[in-house]
Design a protein around this motif. Structure first.
Motif, mmCIF file in Angstrom:
data_model
loop_
_atom_site.group_PDB
_atom_site.id
_atom_site.type_symbol
_atom_site.label_atom_id
_atom_site.label_comp_id
_atom_site.label_asym_id
_atom_site.label_seq_id
_atom_site.Cartn_x
_atom_site.Cartn_y
_atom_site.Cartn_z
ATOM 1 N N PHE B 199 -23.258 9.455 -28.236
ATOM 2 C CA PHE B 199 -22.393 9.458 -27.062
ATOM 3 C C PHE B 199 -21.823 8.075 -26.807
ATOM 4 O O PHE B 199 -20.663 7.934 -26.407
ATOM 5 C CB PHE B 199 -23.167 9.945 -25.832
ATOM 6 C CG PHE B 199 -23.250 11.438 -25.752
ATOM 7 C CD1 PHE B 199 -22.104 12.191 -25.569
ATOM 8 C CD2 PHE B 199 -24.449 12.093 -25.861
ATOM 9 C CE1 PHE B 199 -22.167 13.563 -25.502
ATOM 10 C CE2 PHE B 199 -24.524 13.470 -25.790
ATOM 11 C CZ PHE B 199 -23.385 14.205 -25.616
ATOM 12 N N ALA B 200 -22.621 7.058 -27.057
ATOM 13 C CA ALA B 200 -22.151 5.693 -26.857
ATOM 14 C C ALA B 200 -20.992 5.389 -27.795
ATOM 15 O O ALA B 200 -20.081 4.632 -27.452
ATOM 16 C CB ALA B 200 -23.293 4.704 -27.078
ATOM 17 N N ALA B 201 -20.993 5.992 -28.979
ATOM 18 C CA ALA B 201 -19.918 5.730 -29.925
ATOM 19 C C ALA B 201 -18.600 6.303 -29.418
ATOM 20 O O ALA B 201 -17.529 5.792 -29.768
ATOM 21 C CB ALA B 201 -20.265 6.315 -31.278
ATOM 22 N N PHE B 202 -18.664 7.355 -28.584
ATOM 23 C CA PHE B 202 -17.429 7.920 -28.037
ATOM 24 C C PHE B 202 -16.881 7.092 -26.878
ATOM 25 O O PHE B 202 -15.707 7.205 -26.535
ATOM 26 C CB PHE B 202 -17.674 9.349 -27.533
ATOM 27 C CG PHE B 202 -17.701 10.371 -28.622
ATOM 28 C CD1 PHE B 202 -16.520 10.712 -29.281
ATOM 29 C CD2 PHE B 202 -18.873 10.987 -28.999
ATOM 30 C CE1 PHE B 202 -16.529 11.644 -30.290
ATOM 31 C CE2 PHE B 202 -18.886 11.922 -30.005
ATOM 32 C CZ PHE B 202 -17.713 12.251 -30.664
ATOM 33 N N ALA B 203 -17.715 6.293 -26.259
ATOM 34 C CA ALA B 203 -17.318 5.604 -25.030
ATOM 35 C C ALA B 203 -16.108 4.687 -25.212
ATOM 36 O O ALA B 203 -15.236 4.661 -24.337
ATOM 37 C CB ALA B 203 -18.514 4.834 -24.463
ATOM 38 N N PRO B 204 -15.955 3.921 -26.298
ATOM 39 C CA PRO B 204 -14.787 3.029 -26.389
ATOM 40 C C PRO B 204 -13.497 3.727 -26.804
ATOM 41 O O PRO B 204 -12.524 3.054 -27.134
ATOM 42 C CB PRO B 204 -15.225 1.995 -27.434
ATOM 43 C CG PRO B 204 -16.249 2.658 -28.241
ATOM 44 C CD PRO B 204 -16.899 3.676 -27.394
ATOM 45 N N LEU B 207 -10.052 2.624 -25.490
ATOM 46 C CA LEU B 207 -9.417 1.426 -26.046
ATOM 47 C C LEU B 207 -8.529 1.784 -27.228
ATOM 48 O O LEU B 207 -7.593 1.049 -27.565
ATOM 49 C CB LEU B 207 -10.479 0.419 -26.494
ATOM 50 C CG LEU B 207 -11.453 -0.038 -25.423
ATOM 51 C CD1 LEU B 207 -12.524 -0.932 -26.023
ATOM 52 C CD2 LEU B 207 -10.696 -0.773 -24.328
ATOM 53 N N ILE B 208 -8.817 2.909 -27.858
ATOM 54 C CA ILE B 208 -8.076 3.274 -29.070
ATOM 55 C C ILE B 208 -6.922 4.197 -28.732
ATOM 56 O O ILE B 208 -5.774 3.926 -29.067
ATOM 57 C CB ILE B 208 -9.035 3.926 -30.084
ATOM 58 C CG1 ILE B 208 -10.110 2.912 -30.482
ATOM 59 C CG2 ILE B 208 -8.283 4.402 -31.311
ATOM 60 C CD1 ILE B 208 -11.310 3.542 -31.107
ATOM 61 N N SER B 209 -7.225 5.306 -28.057
ATOM 62 C CA SER B 209 -6.127 6.173 -27.645
ATOM 63 C C SER B 209 -6.308 6.475 -26.164
ATOM 64 O O SER B 209 -7.266 7.137 -25.759
ATOM 65 C CB SER B 209 -6.120 7.454 -28.488
ATOM 66 O OG SER B 209 -6.805 8.468 -27.857
ATOM 67 N N THR B 210 -5.402 5.974 -25.354
ATOM 68 C CA THR B 210 -5.575 6.004 -23.907
ATOM 69 C C THR B 210 -5.565 7.429 -23.366
ATOM 70 O O THR B 210 -6.284 7.737 -22.429
ATOM 71 C CB THR B 210 -4.452 5.195 -23.231
ATOM 72 O OG1 THR B 210 -4.209 4.052 -24.035
ATOM 73 C CG2 THR B 210 -4.836 4.789 -21.843
ATOM 74 N N VAL B 216 -12.400 11.352 -22.234
ATOM 75 C CA VAL B 216 -13.623 11.321 -23.039
ATOM 76 C C VAL B 216 -14.553 10.192 -22.606
ATOM 77 O O VAL B 216 -15.765 10.373 -22.528
ATOM 78 C CB VAL B 216 -13.263 11.201 -24.531
ATOM 79 C CG1 VAL B 216 -14.510 10.967 -25.361
ATOM 80 C CG2 VAL B 216 -12.548 12.444 -24.996
ATOM 81 N N THR B 217 -13.988 9.032 -22.306
ATOM 82 C CA THR B 217 -14.836 7.876 -22.002
ATOM 83 C C THR B 217 -15.729 8.108 -20.774
ATOM 84 O O THR B 217 -16.945 7.928 -20.871
ATOM 85 C CB THR B 217 -13.966 6.629 -21.829
ATOM 86 O OG1 THR B 217 -13.247 6.438 -23.031
ATOM 87 C CG2 THR B 217 -14.804 5.406 -21.539
ATOM 88 N N PRO B 218 -15.152 8.536 -19.626
ATOM 89 C CA PRO B 218 -16.064 8.794 -18.493
ATOM 90 C C PRO B 218 -17.078 9.880 -18.813
ATOM 91 O O PRO B 218 -18.253 9.757 -18.453
ATOM 92 C CB PRO B 218 -15.119 9.254 -17.378
ATOM 93 C CG PRO B 218 -13.787 8.799 -17.777
ATOM 94 C CD PRO B 218 -13.748 8.776 -19.266
#
Lengths: 183, 258, 78
Positions: B199-204, B207-210, B216-218
């Motif tokens: 899940f942590a890998a999805f968090a950034p 930064l890649i696609s707004t 997804v980030t929240p």
């Protein structure tokens, strides 16, 4: 296991020699001896810390607390029994005091009654004496009054007879008045 | 999956990297005496046990301080468990079981600190602990009861015809015990930490696609929080389960007759 | 190419192995649910049986962890 093969295979397949892929680190048996050695050290250290220092101490504290608590409970029960005794003694004293007070009141009442009776008797006697005296005095006065009436009647009768012109001797008039007064 | 990183513009999935055993000072190979990150976190667990149980109870106060009451709580918890399951004669092994429990529970909890290493997520560690329990129980059983210990496999309450089959099953399950005992703990720890890492890998992603990232980030951060809370629970429950199973196995050695 | 097929097989197998975790979930749910329905009928006896419940959960869960392990082995070690 097949770690080195795996590293080579993935590296060539993906074409990125910079990214190393060790597979599951848990199955990397080259690190097992290190982990096992330090684990055994850690467990032995923990065991000695616990069995020599910590557990006897905590067990002692718990036992001591248990002892203190049961002592305190026993002491509290003692005190409670004492309090109950004291209450019983107080109640008894209260009952005693009450009955004593009742007795004293009754005694005082009886004494007062006796005094009162004596006083009343004395007063009654005095009253009786006084009234007897008074009766005597009244009787005397009455007798005196009768005598006086007789005197006055004799004198008046003599005067009336004299005024009528008759000659009256004292003895006859007196006898007539006396007879008339009696009649 | 773990090797898909291709630079800064991509999500980096390396859920297993957190379990790597590396030298704590410098780099190079991990020999048996090297101070590795596993060593450091095991040592921290031992230090925490020392701080809680020894320093915490150093005042021996009748009215306990907070730390002392936690230490007493742990003591009472394990003491009661051993006494309930193994009986009075099991209390002789109470320090041994307490050692396992305290070490596992502190390793698990310390492993939950971000960037920490979890010794109990390694099969090497749990296998040693489970084998220690297994060997202790087996040897103790034979020492105490001799061949009578074998009656643990012979269920006298079952019908006679079934007993040999049940005995076979009992023997198999007896030898599977150390496997399940160790894999359960390591697997639970590993799975929870790996899931958090995924899940942590999805968090950034933001930064890649707004566009997708704003959703997804929240979500992934909420998921990390939820899984983390679950892991706190699991950390304790697995330590508890490891300990209670140790007690159950020990009971077999002490009273093999069903 | 051959390696790709092997890898594909490994990944598919890993995914299939994960279905075992569903079984473990059903098992754990069954254990806790039955414990709870029993506990609500006789709450006074429930406290003494919590340990038994946890042992049951542990046994049910162990098998799910095995399937998880198989998945991991297929992913990383085969």
């Amino acid at each position: 296991m097949a770690d080195e093969n795996l590293v080579d295979k993935t590296a060539t397949d993906i074409g990125e020699p910079t990214v190393s892929e060790p597979g599951m680190p848990q199955l990397d048996f080259t690190t097992w001896d290190n982990q096992i050695f330090w684990l055994v050290m850690a467990l032995i250290a923990t065991y000695f810390i616990l069995s020599r220092v910590a557990l006897p101490r905590i067990g002692g504290v718990l036992a001591e607390r248990q002892g203190t608590i049961s002592n305190d409970i026993a002491a509290a029960e003692d005190l409670k029994a004492k309090a109950v005794d004291a209450e019983a003694a107080y109640d008894k004293a209260l009952v005693d005091a009450r009955s004593e007070a009742g007795r004293i009141v009754a005694e005082a009442k009886a004494e007062i009654q006796a005094d009162l009776n004596v006083a009343i008797a004395k007063a009654d006697e005095e009253i009786a004496a006084k009234s007897a005296e008074s009766e005597k005095a009244i009787a005397e006065i009455r007798a005196g009054a009768l005598e006086s009436v007789k005197e006055v009647a004799k004198d008046t009768a003599k005067e009336i007879v004299a005024a009528m012109g008759g000659k009256a001797d004292a003895k006859t008039v007196n006898a007539a008045v006396t007879a008339r007064m009696k009649g | 999956m773990a090797g898909d990183a291709k630079g800064g513009d991509e999500l980096v999935f390396k859920p297993m990297d957190q379990f790597k055993v590396e030298p704590f000072f410098g780099s190079g190979d991990v020999a048996w005496y090297t101070i590795s990150n596993a060593t450091v976190w095991m040592a921290l667990a031992v230090l925490c046990i020392f701080a809680l149980l020894v320093l915490g109870s150093s005042k021996r106060s009748i009215v306990p301080s907070r730390i002392q009451s936690i230490a007493e709580l742990a003591y009472g918890f394990i003491h009661k468990m051993v006494e309930d399951i193994c009986g009075k004669e099991g209390l002789k092994y109470f320090p041994y079981i307490m050692t396992l429990f305290m070490f596992i529970v502190f390793s698990n909890f310390l492993g939950l600190i971000p960037t920490a290493f979890t010794p109990t997520s390694h099969i090497a560690v749990t296998v040693i602990m489970a084998m220690a329990v297994f060997l202790t129980v087996t040897i103790l059983g034979f020492v105490k009861h001799g061949a009578g210990f074998l009656s643990v496999f012979w269920i006298s309450s079952a019908p006679l015809a079934l007993r040999p089959i049940l005995a076979l099953i009992e023997v198999i399950s007896y030898f599977v015990r150390p496997v399940s005992h160790s894999i359960r703990l390591a697997g639970n720890m590993m799975a929870g930490h790996a899931v958090i890492k995924v899940f942590a890998a999805f968090a950034p992603l933001v930064l890649i696609s707004t566009g997708i990232g704003l959703v997804v980030t929240p979500l992934s951060i909420i998921a990390i929080t939820a899984i983390y809370a679950l892991e706190v629970l699991v950390s304790f429950i697995q330590a508890y389960v490891f300990t209670i199973l140790t007690c159950v196995y020990l009971k077999d050695a002490l009273h093999p007759h069903h | 190419m051959e390696g790709d097929i092997v890898q594909m097989g490994a990944y598919v197998g890993a995914g299939l192995a994960c279905t075992g975790m569903g079984g473990a979930a059903v098992g754990v749910g069954h254990v806790v649910g039955n414990f709870l329905s029993g506990a609500l009928r006789n709450p006074s006896a429930a406290a003494g049986q919590t340990a038994t419940m946890f042992i049951g959960i542990a046994f049910a869960e162990a098998l799910g962890i095995f399937s998880f392990l198989v998945a991991l082995l297929l992913m990383f070690a085969v």
